[in-house]
Design a protein around this motif. Sequence first.
Motif, PDB file in Angstrom:
ATOM      1  N   ALA A  24       0.837  -1.205   0.000  1.00  0.00           N
ATOM      2  CA  ALA A  24       0.000   0.000   0.000  1.00  0.00           C
ATOM      3  C   ALA A  24       0.872   1.255   0.000  1.00  0.00           C
ATOM      4  O   ALA A  24       0.553   2.237  -0.667  1.00  0.00           O
ATOM      5  CB  ALA A  24      -0.946  -0.008   1.199  1.00  0.00           C
ATOM      6  N   GLU A  39       2.363   1.687  -3.540  1.00  0.00           N
ATOM      7  CA  GLU A  39       1.373   2.110  -4.534  1.00  0.00           C
ATOM      8  C   GLU A  39       0.867   3.532  -4.319  1.00  0.00           C
ATOM      9  O   GLU A  39       0.407   4.164  -5.270  1.00  0.00           O
ATOM     10  CB  GLU A  39       0.187   1.141  -4.527  1.00  0.00           C
ATOM     11  N   ASN A  40       0.930   4.042  -3.086  1.00  0.00           N
ATOM     12  CA  ASN A  40       0.287   5.331  -2.797  1.00  0.00           C
ATOM     13  C   ASN A  40       1.203   6.420  -2.255  1.00  0.00           C
ATOM     14  O   ASN A  40       0.827   7.583  -2.286  1.00  0.00           O
ATOM     15  CB  ASN A  40      -0.845   5.105  -1.779  1.00  0.00           C
ATOM     16  N   LEU A  77      -8.474   5.405   0.272  1.00  0.00           N
ATOM     17  CA  LEU A  77      -7.926   4.144   0.767  1.00  0.00           C
ATOM     18  C   LEU A  77      -8.869   3.551   1.812  1.00  0.00           C
ATOM     19  O   LEU A  77      -9.575   4.278   2.511  1.00  0.00           O
ATOM     20  CB  LEU A  77      -6.554   4.364   1.410  1.00  0.00           C
ATOM     21  N   GLU A 131      -5.995  -0.343   4.624  1.00  0.00           N
ATOM     22  CA  GLU A 131      -4.823   0.144   3.889  1.00  0.00           C
ATOM     23  C   GLU A 131      -4.116   1.260   4.657  1.00  0.00           C
ATOM     24  O   GLU A 131      -2.883   1.304   4.714  1.00  0.00           O
ATOM     25  CB  GLU A 131      -5.221   0.626   2.498  1.00  0.00           C
ATOM     26  N   ILE A 141      -0.274   1.173   6.016  1.00  0.00           N
ATOM     27  CA  ILE A 141       0.732   2.187   5.679  1.00  0.00           C
ATOM     28  C   ILE A 141       1.343   2.770   6.947  1.00  0.00           C
ATOM     29  O   ILE A 141       2.569   2.913   7.049  1.00  0.00           O
ATOM     30  CB  ILE A 141       0.136   3.287   4.777  1.00  0.00           C
TER      31      ILE A 141
END
Length: 107
Positions: free
Chosen positions: A3, A6-7, A67, A71, A75
């Motif tokens: 996560a 990806e973010n 999110l 998620e 993170i």
Amino acid sequence: ARAFDENCSKCHQPDGFGESGLYPSLHDPALLDDPETLIRSMLHGRSRPDDGVEGSQQALMPALDYLTNAEIVAIIAFISSSWGSAAVQVTEQDVQAARDDLAQRGR
């Protein structure tokens, strides 16, 4: 870690050090030891006053409210255990409570 990759890693970089002058480092104990600030930052984004226009804000980080609670928890656990003194304990219920607070404030 997925996560985060990806973010977050595009700006904060895979090592969490960010890019000087553009994106801040996540190796900041004051940030990593504050679960409420971490959750709020993820849900609301971060901004600072725009020096050029009175009353306006300059966006520093977009809100990641799309999110899932899981998620966001993942993170926060990843960044705090990777670069903080210990993994910050945040639950999905903590994130949901922050979301509910956001909704009550009309944001």
